[in-house]
Design a protein around this motif. Sequence first.
Motif, PDB file in Angstrom:
ATOM      1  N   LEU A 137      44.143  18.752  61.043  1.00 59.67           N
ATOM      2  CA  LEU A 137      45.207  19.717  61.317  1.00 59.67           C
ATOM      3  C   LEU A 137      44.726  21.062  61.858  1.00 59.67           C
ATOM      4  N   GLY A 138      43.484  21.448  61.554  1.00 60.44           N
ATOM      5  CA  GLY A 138      43.027  22.765  61.979  1.00 60.44           C
ATOM      6  C   GLY A 138      43.762  23.890  61.282  1.00 60.44           C
ATOM      7  N   ASP A 139      44.219  23.630  60.048  1.00 63.32           N
ATOM      8  CA  ASP A 139      44.979  24.607  59.269  1.00 63.32           C
ATOM      9  C   ASP A 139      44.187  24.898  57.998  1.00 63.32           C
ATOM     10  N   MET A 171      35.424  23.109  46.332  1.00 60.28           N
ATOM     11  CA  MET A 171      35.985  24.259  45.635  1.00 60.28           C
ATOM     12  C   MET A 171      35.502  25.565  46.254  1.00 60.28           C
ATOM     13  N   LYS A 172      34.270  25.592  46.714  1.00 61.76           N
ATOM     14  CA  LYS A 172      33.737  26.799  47.357  1.00 61.76           C
ATOM     15  C   LYS A 172      34.496  27.110  48.642  1.00 61.76           C
ATOM     16  N   PHE A 173      34.829  26.064  49.402  1.00 62.32           N
ATOM     17  CA  PHE A 173      35.599  26.291  50.629  1.00 62.32           C
ATOM     18  C   PHE A 173      36.922  26.965  50.289  1.00 62.32           C
ATOM     19  N   ALA A 174      37.613  26.418  49.285  1.00 63.67           N
ATOM     20  CA  ALA A 174      38.906  26.983  48.881  1.00 63.67           C
ATOM     21  C   ALA A 174      38.729  28.412  48.385  1.00 63.67           C
ATOM     22  N   ASN A 175      37.696  28.641  47.595  1.00 65.89           N
ATOM     23  CA  ASN A 175      37.448  29.971  47.045  1.00 65.89           C
ATOM     24  C   ASN A 175      37.168  30.991  48.150  1.00 65.89           C
ATOM     25  N   ASP A 176      36.336  30.604  49.129  1.00 67.54           N
ATOM     26  CA  ASP A 176      36.017  31.500  50.245  1.00 67.54           C
ATOM     27  C   ASP A 176      37.265  31.806  51.073  1.00 67.54           C
ATOM     28  N   TYR A 177      38.134  30.803  51.224  1.00 65.47           N
ATOM     29  CA  TYR A 177      39.369  31.028  51.986  1.00 65.47           C
ATOM     30  C   TYR A 177      40.274  32.010  51.248  1.00 65.47           C
ATOM     31  N   VAL A 209      44.187  21.406  49.751  1.00 72.90           N
ATOM     32  CA  VAL A 209      43.776  20.019  49.511  1.00 72.90           C
ATOM     33  C   VAL A 209      42.362  19.968  48.931  1.00 72.90           C
ATOM     34  N   TYR A 210      41.458  20.771  49.469  1.00 69.90           N
ATOM     35  CA  TYR A 210      40.086  20.809  48.950  1.00 69.90           C
ATOM     36  C   TYR A 210      40.080  21.275  47.498  1.00 69.90           C
ATOM     37  N   ASN A 211      40.911  22.260  47.209  1.00 70.56           N
ATOM     38  CA  ASN A 211      41.042  22.785  45.857  1.00 70.56           C
ATOM     39  C   ASN A 211      41.469  21.672  44.892  1.00 70.56           C
ATOM     40  N   ALA A 230      39.464  34.221  49.193  1.00 72.66           N
ATOM     41  CA  ALA A 230      38.841  35.548  49.152  1.00 72.66           C
ATOM     42  C   ALA A 230      39.233  36.380  50.374  1.00 72.66           C
ATOM     43  N   GLN A 231      39.661  35.701  51.439  1.00 72.32           N
ATOM     44  CA  GLN A 231      40.034  36.402  52.679  1.00 72.32           C
ATOM     45  C   GLN A 231      41.522  36.722  52.746  1.00 72.32           C
ATOM     46  N   THR A 232      42.310  36.162  51.835  1.00 69.45           N
ATOM     47  CA  THR A 232      43.757  36.364  51.898  1.00 69.45           C
ATOM     48  C   THR A 232      44.163  37.641  51.179  1.00 69.45           C
ATOM     49  N   GLU A 233      45.332  38.117  51.508  1.00 73.32           N
ATOM     50  CA  GLU A 233      45.835  39.345  50.891  1.00 73.32           C
ATOM     51  C   GLU A 233      45.911  39.185  49.377  1.00 73.32           C
ATOM     52  N   LYS A 234      45.336  40.126  48.656  1.00 71.46           N
ATOM     53  CA  LYS A 234      45.314  40.143  47.189  1.00 71.46           C
ATOM     54  C   LYS A 234      44.553  38.954  46.582  1.00 71.46           C
ATOM     55  N   ASN A 235      43.810  38.231  47.412  1.00 70.18           N
ATOM     56  CA  ASN A 235      43.036  37.079  46.922  1.00 70.18           C
ATOM     57  C   ASN A 235      43.907  36.060  46.193  1.00 70.18           C
ATOM     58  N   ASN A 236      45.123  35.858  46.663  1.00 65.21           N
ATOM     59  CA  ASN A 236      46.060  34.967  45.967  1.00 65.21           C
ATOM     60  C   ASN A 236      45.450  33.599  45.684  1.00 65.21           C
ATOM     61  N   GLY A 237      45.501  33.190  44.417  1.00 68.83           N
ATOM     62  CA  GLY A 237      45.009  31.886  44.012  1.00 68.83           C
ATOM     63  C   GLY A 237      43.527  31.851  43.699  1.00 68.83           C
ATOM     64  N   ARG A 238      42.813  32.950  43.936  1.00 72.85           N
ATOM     65  CA  ARG A 238      41.360  32.891  43.804  1.00 72.85           C
ATOM     66  C   ARG A 238      40.890  32.795  42.353  1.00 72.85           C
ATOM     67  N   TRP A 239      41.666  33.351  41.414  1.00 74.76           N
ATOM     68  CA  TRP A 239      41.241  33.256  40.011  1.00 74.76           C
ATOM     69  C   TRP A 239      41.053  31.786  39.615  1.00 74.76           C
TER      70      TRP A 239
END
Length: 401
Positions: free
Chosen positions: A140-142, A172-178, A149-151, A180-189
């Motif tokens: 998908l390139g999304d 999990m690292k891929f999801a975490n790094d992604y 999905v990786y999460n 980390a770039q989003t506003e307010k780090n949503n979902g990163r905890w």
Amino acid sequence: MKDLTFFTFLILILISCNEDSHKKKADSLKGNALNAIETKEFSSAINFATEALETYINIADTIGAIESNYLIARASALSGEFNNAVIYGENGSELCKIIKNYPMEYKLNNTLSWAYFTLGKGFDETLEHQKRQMFVVNQLGDDDAKAMVYNNYGYDATVSGTVPLTDAIEYMKFANDYYAQTEKNNGRWYTLMNLTWQHRLINDLPKSEEYGRMAVEQAKIDNDRHAIIEANTNLGETLLTQNKIEDAKQFYESGLKLGKQKDDRDKYVFDIYYSRYLWETGKKDEAISLLKIAVSFLENSEIFYEMLARAFLADYYFSTGNLREAEEQVKKFKNPRARYFSQESDVIASAIEAQIAATQDLETALYILNNKILEIDKSGSKLLKIKLIELRDQLLKPAGS
């Protein structure tokens, strides 16, 4: 000859008009289904989408058929009819594979994942489905879809032990790094918390603690009770594993304060982990009492945490010499309804089962332990393997040594 050509042309026009009419009708029904889902009229949505599906099939409109299957699956899941969601979800997903419609297959597979989980299907049962969703999202390139999905895949793989932990950690690292770039780090905890758990399982405790402290800080920023409780207890587990009981105290006390605010799922999940802290600090009766109450709450709602609580209970009972109660808890793991629980819970229960068996037959005990060690080798959970090997060595020691 000219008359024949004219009539053939006329028939083709009539067929085309008829198909256009049917398509308009089906499109209208599909729109009605969408609106019904928006207004939570799920029964109506299913009826509209089913009629649309029949029409799309009659005019050989594959895209329309896929979208109708999705609407039926979605409305069914939202109304709690998960078996129906699986039937139409799988039908739509198969059509997507034929025409390589990855965006719709991704949506259908998300609904299927939800339905499979709710119906109690474990990761090992749905592994091919999970692998397909990983393939689809890579087309998908999304990155947002990929992170989600990786999460999920990384978490489920860690729960089941079906996939090597090194792979699960990379997802999990891929999801975490992604995140980390989003506003307010949503979902990163959540990804940080899972990385805490995963690194604890591979016995990289310094890294586990590092991720755990980051998860606690992120949860505070989010100001989310659920997140704070989960992050604090996960870090607490890592600190207890390192025998840093005093360091762990503040995190368990923080979770305890929040847990008492509501009589809900989060409170009882916290209590499961808090029992471990109580046990380590010598409050054994309180630890057992807390777990028994947690089990009675969770046994009708969350099989994962119910079985973790039962594994801890089996451990506590055995340690206090109550073999009968320990055995009762271990028996629960043989129940088919307990298909979805973590490898970690299974290992704890198996260790107790082996120790109970050793009171009668050492050979049976060693058979249980050796089989479990072989299973763990597939996941690479060093922490669990070390515990089982230590137990095996202990059982093999000559009496009195």
